[in-house]
Design a protein around this motif. Sequence first.
Motif, PDB file in Angstrom:
ATOM      1  N   LEU A 135      33.831  34.705  36.363  1.00 13.24           N
ATOM      2  CA  LEU A 135      34.398  35.101  37.660  1.00 13.24           C
ATOM      3  C   LEU A 135      35.413  34.050  38.057  1.00 13.24           C
ATOM      4  N   GLU A 136      36.607  34.515  38.342  1.00 10.05           N
ATOM      5  CA  GLU A 136      37.651  33.562  38.678  1.00 10.05           C
ATOM      6  C   GLU A 136      38.309  33.934  40.002  1.00 10.05           C
ATOM      7  N   VAL A 137      38.275  32.992  40.919  1.00  6.61           N
ATOM      8  CA  VAL A 137      38.900  33.188  42.217  1.00  6.61           C
ATOM      9  C   VAL A 137      40.124  32.280  42.236  1.00  6.61           C
ATOM     10  N   SER A 138      41.315  32.876  42.338  1.00  5.02           N
ATOM     11  CA  SER A 138      42.484  31.989  42.369  1.00  5.02           C
ATOM     12  C   SER A 138      43.337  32.174  43.610  1.00  5.02           C
ATOM     13  N   ASN A 139      43.470  31.100  44.323  1.00  8.65           N
ATOM     14  CA  ASN A 139      44.379  30.977  45.460  1.00  8.65           C
ATOM     15  C   ASN A 139      44.220  32.082  46.503  1.00  8.65           C
ATOM     16  N   ILE A 140      42.964  32.448  46.835  1.00  7.18           N
ATOM     17  CA  ILE A 140      42.832  33.565  47.779  1.00  7.18           C
ATOM     18  C   ILE A 140      42.978  33.097  49.221  1.00  7.18           C
ATOM     19  N   GLU A 141      43.473  34.033  50.019  1.00 12.14           N
ATOM     20  CA  GLU A 141      43.550  33.861  51.461  1.00 12.14           C
ATOM     21  C   GLU A 141      42.793  35.038  52.053  1.00 12.14           C
ATOM     22  N   SER A 142      42.008  34.762  53.096  1.00  8.09           N
ATOM     23  CA  SER A 142      41.262  35.842  53.711  1.00  8.09           C
ATOM     24  C   SER A 142      40.821  35.418  55.103  1.00  8.09           C
TER      25      SER A 142
ATOM     26  N   PHE B  70      42.169  29.421  53.057  1.00  6.62           N
ATOM     27  CA  PHE B  70      43.547  29.072  52.725  1.00  6.62           C
ATOM     28  C   PHE B  70      43.603  28.631  51.272  1.00  6.62           C
ATOM     29  N   ASP B  71      44.100  29.505  50.416  1.00  5.59           N
ATOM     30  CA  ASP B  71      44.383  29.080  49.063  1.00  5.59           C
ATOM     31  C   ASP B  71      43.136  28.522  48.349  1.00  5.59           C
ATOM     32  N   VAL B  72      42.079  29.312  48.328  1.00  5.82           N
ATOM     33  CA  VAL B  72      40.834  28.854  47.696  1.00  5.82           C
ATOM     34  C   VAL B  72      40.800  29.285  46.229  1.00  5.82           C
ATOM     35  N   SER B  73      40.455  28.358  45.367  1.00  9.11           N
ATOM     36  CA  SER B  73      40.298  28.686  43.954  1.00  9.11           C
ATOM     37  C   SER B  73      38.970  28.137  43.460  1.00  9.11           C
ATOM     38  N   LEU B  74      38.286  28.925  42.674  1.00 10.91           N
ATOM     39  CA  LEU B  74      37.107  28.410  41.986  1.00 10.91           C
ATOM     40  C   LEU B  74      36.794  29.343  40.846  1.00 10.91           C
ATOM     41  N   GLN B  75      35.974  28.856  39.930  1.00  9.02           N
ATOM     42  CA  GLN B  75      35.582  29.748  38.855  1.00  9.02           C
ATOM     43  C   GLN B  75      34.204  29.371  38.368  1.00  9.02           C
ATOM     44  N   VAL B  76      33.491  30.367  37.858  1.00  7.25           N
ATOM     45  CA  VAL B  76      32.136  30.121  37.369  1.00  7.25           C
ATOM     46  C   VAL B  76      31.976  30.849  36.042  1.00  7.25           C
ATOM     47  N   ASN B  77      31.286  30.191  35.121  1.00  6.61           N
ATOM     48  CA  ASN B  77      31.111  30.751  33.779  1.00  6.61           C
ATOM     49  C   ASN B  77      29.689  31.254  33.574  1.00  6.61           C
ATOM     50  N   ALA B  78      29.502  32.028  32.538  1.00  3.92           N
ATOM     51  CA  ALA B  78      28.175  32.541  32.210  1.00  3.92           C
ATOM     52  C   ALA B  78      27.224  31.374  31.960  1.00  3.92           C
ATOM     53  N   GLY B  79      25.994  31.504  32.434  1.00  2.00           N
ATOM     54  CA  GLY B  79      25.001  30.466  32.215  1.00  2.00           C
ATOM     55  C   GLY B  79      25.276  29.193  32.971  1.00  2.00           C
ATOM     56  N   GLU B  80      25.959  29.332  34.103  1.00  2.00           N
ATOM     57  CA  GLU B  80      26.328  28.156  34.869  1.00  2.00           C
ATOM     58  C   GLU B  80      26.010  28.369  36.348  1.00  2.00           C
ATOM     59  N   ILE B  81      25.608  27.289  37.023  1.00  2.00           N
ATOM     60  CA  ILE B  81      25.385  27.377  38.456  1.00  2.00           C
ATOM     61  C   ILE B  81      26.443  26.550  39.169  1.00  2.00           C
TER      62      ILE B  81
ATOM     63  N   THR C 265      44.180  38.720  51.454  1.00  2.00           N
ATOM     64  CA  THR C 265      45.599  38.903  51.747  1.00  2.00           C
ATOM     65  C   THR C 265      46.507  38.158  50.781  1.00  2.00           C
ATOM     66  N   GLY C 266      45.895  37.326  49.939  1.00  2.00           N
ATOM     67  CA  GLY C 266      46.714  36.635  48.963  1.00  2.00           C
ATOM     68  C   GLY C 266      45.848  36.149  47.828  1.00  2.00           C
ATOM     69  N   GLY C 267      46.424  35.917  46.662  1.00  2.00           N
ATOM     70  CA  GLY C 267      45.666  35.426  45.526  1.00  2.00           C
ATOM     71  C   GLY C 267      44.940  36.541  44.802  1.00  2.00           C
ATOM     72  N   SER C 268      44.072  36.161  43.879  1.00  2.00           N
ATOM     73  CA  SER C 268      43.385  37.199  43.118  1.00  2.00           C
ATOM     74  C   SER C 268      41.958  36.785  42.777  1.00  2.00           C
ATOM     75  N   ILE C 269      41.116  37.810  42.565  1.00  2.00           N
ATOM     76  CA  ILE C 269      39.736  37.588  42.136  1.00  2.00           C
ATOM     77  C   ILE C 269      39.550  38.445  40.891  1.00  2.00           C
ATOM     78  N   THR C 270      39.152  37.831  39.809  1.00  2.00           N
ATOM     79  CA  THR C 270      38.965  38.625  38.595  1.00  2.00           C
ATOM     80  C   THR C 270      37.597  38.364  37.982  1.00  2.00           C
TER      81      THR C 270
ATOM     82  N   HIS D  87      39.980  42.202  43.582  1.00  2.00           N
ATOM     83  CA  HIS D  87      40.491  42.190  44.957  1.00  2.00           C
ATOM     84  C   HIS D  87      41.256  43.457  45.312  1.00  2.00           C
ATOM     85  N   THR D  88      41.626  44.244  44.307  1.00  2.00           N
ATOM     86  CA  THR D  88      42.346  45.484  44.607  1.00  2.00           C
ATOM     87  C   THR D  88      41.412  46.698  44.593  1.00  2.00           C
ATOM     88  N   MET D  89      40.139  46.436  44.321  1.00  2.00           N
ATOM     89  CA  MET D  89      39.165  47.514  44.141  1.00  2.00           C
ATOM     90  C   MET D  89      38.521  47.889  45.478  1.00  2.00           C
ATOM     91  N   PRO D  90      38.198  49.191  45.706  1.00  2.00           N
ATOM     92  CA  PRO D  90      37.431  49.531  46.913  1.00  2.00           C
ATOM     93  C   PRO D  90      36.108  48.773  46.916  1.00  2.00           C
TER      94      PRO D  90
END
Lengths: 231, 308
Positions: free
Chosen positions: A2-9, A18-29, A54-59, A66-69
């Motif tokens: 899961l990757e959160v890059s530069n989101i605004e909300s 404001f411009d939050v980024s983080l990421q987490v991998n499988a088997g990780e806390i 309103t900005g950035g992306s979550i994948t 972030h574009t999904m209902p």
Amino acid sequence: MLEVSNIESGYGPVQVLFDVSLQVNAGEILCLMGRNGAGKSTILKAIMGQLPVTGGSITLDGKPLHTMPAHLIPKQGIGYVPQGRRLFKELTVAENIEVGLMTRGEGASTRDWVLDLFPRLRERLSQVAGTLSGGEQQMLATARALCLRPKVLLLDEPTEGLQPSMIELIRQVVIKMKAEGYAIILVEQRVDAVLSIADRVTFIENGKDRETVLAAELRRDKTKLKTYIGV
Amino acid sequence: MDFGPHLMLASLEGAVISAILVLTAMGLSLVFGVMRVVNVAHGEFFMLGAVLAWVVSTTLGGHPAIGFIGALIVAPVLVGCIAAGVDRFVLKRVNYDADRTIVATIGVLYIIQQSTLMLYGPEARPVQPPFNTRLSLPWFEFGENGFAMIWPWGLSITSYKLFVIFAAAAVLVALWLLLTRTRIGLIMRATQQDSDTAQAFGVPVGKVYSWVFGLGAGLAALGAVLVVPIQQAHYLMGGDPLLLAFIVVIIGGLGSLPGTVIAALLIGMSDGIISVFFSPTLAKIIATFLVAMVLVFRPQGLLGRAET
């Protein structure tokens, strides 16, 4: 994973992240730490699509969320344990679990697996969720999220207001899920809890991720805890 | 007629009123319970159901039963679709905001009412009941020969009115099964309790709202189809059911379905009995007075839970 890059909300006209980024991998806390109102829960809500991004992306595995209902996001494999548990209080334990199972069409085997993790719930299947004790409610909220057989588990202060034995139980389950290869994002206030299970810690301050450090490093040198959360 | 048989007759009339009322009020209560929307246009969906019942039965022609069965299927479904459209294009646009939905549904009320006036006209039109046999009812009395059964003159009910009572009961049971025994019901109840969390578990809340709003309006329309063979279809007939349904929902406890059923029986029966012995106006006065008393002494309604 899961990757959160530069989101605004934020909530309506009030921007919180404001411009939050983080990421987490499988088997990780990954633990999110920060003072009250820093925006930790808001990050989780933004991931779940409950707040507009309103900005950035979550994948998730490269797929944009972030574009999904909002109702399709959990179906991608994200289990959410909201702050304050947010159970369907007038539904029974069995019905709460059923709602979780329906999300991704899971069946009896997942139900058994979840009830084996929390045997206490099996004894109370027909009880109305609102009448459970605080600890049992937290078990149910966690069980409901695990019913998705998620790839990513988001836990928002799961141990808030629980007695030590319950905290330990939730902790054991989180560790077990990590071993099964889940990616876990944990919002937690208690330093000892974070240090004992986290792999990495991201500090959040004023709606921005300030720094991400290895938990092992924090255990050695606690000055950062003082800087960001004042303990 | 003696008091006993007279009371029985009044009770049966009351039961018919209750039957229609329970369906209408259930629709209103369901919509409020799940969506927290006060649907002021609910009475117009009732009226639309009645008018459509007339349209369907006159279009189909033939034996009254054919038209009636056609209306029973077509009217609620069509009204449900119209309501779902209203949800999607009006209520969703105002974000289900409590104040704005009230104003919006008042607008919908007038649009439906005036469109009906333009297309259907100001006449009241009857729909033929599919069957309408007069059934005499017995009464018991202790005469000189001891216990005896008599058939007092005027103590009777039509087979159609009996059918209305049973049909409404059957619909209620079906609705209860839908809500408690099916996945659709589980999804609706989960959405009712916490729509955000339901969404976090894959529930398409927007769609559920459209379905619930359609179902609520469909129930009102169904009640109206049942009532048109007794009471004619007219473009202003939505007012009374709306008022009574609100009274029932408030007395029963907002959003409480069992409370709604109990209150519908209470109000319907008292309306029937008081109308027969005194006057329909007095019945409405008493019902409205009851609402005031409930609001003063038990604001959450009979079976409602106090907001925490």
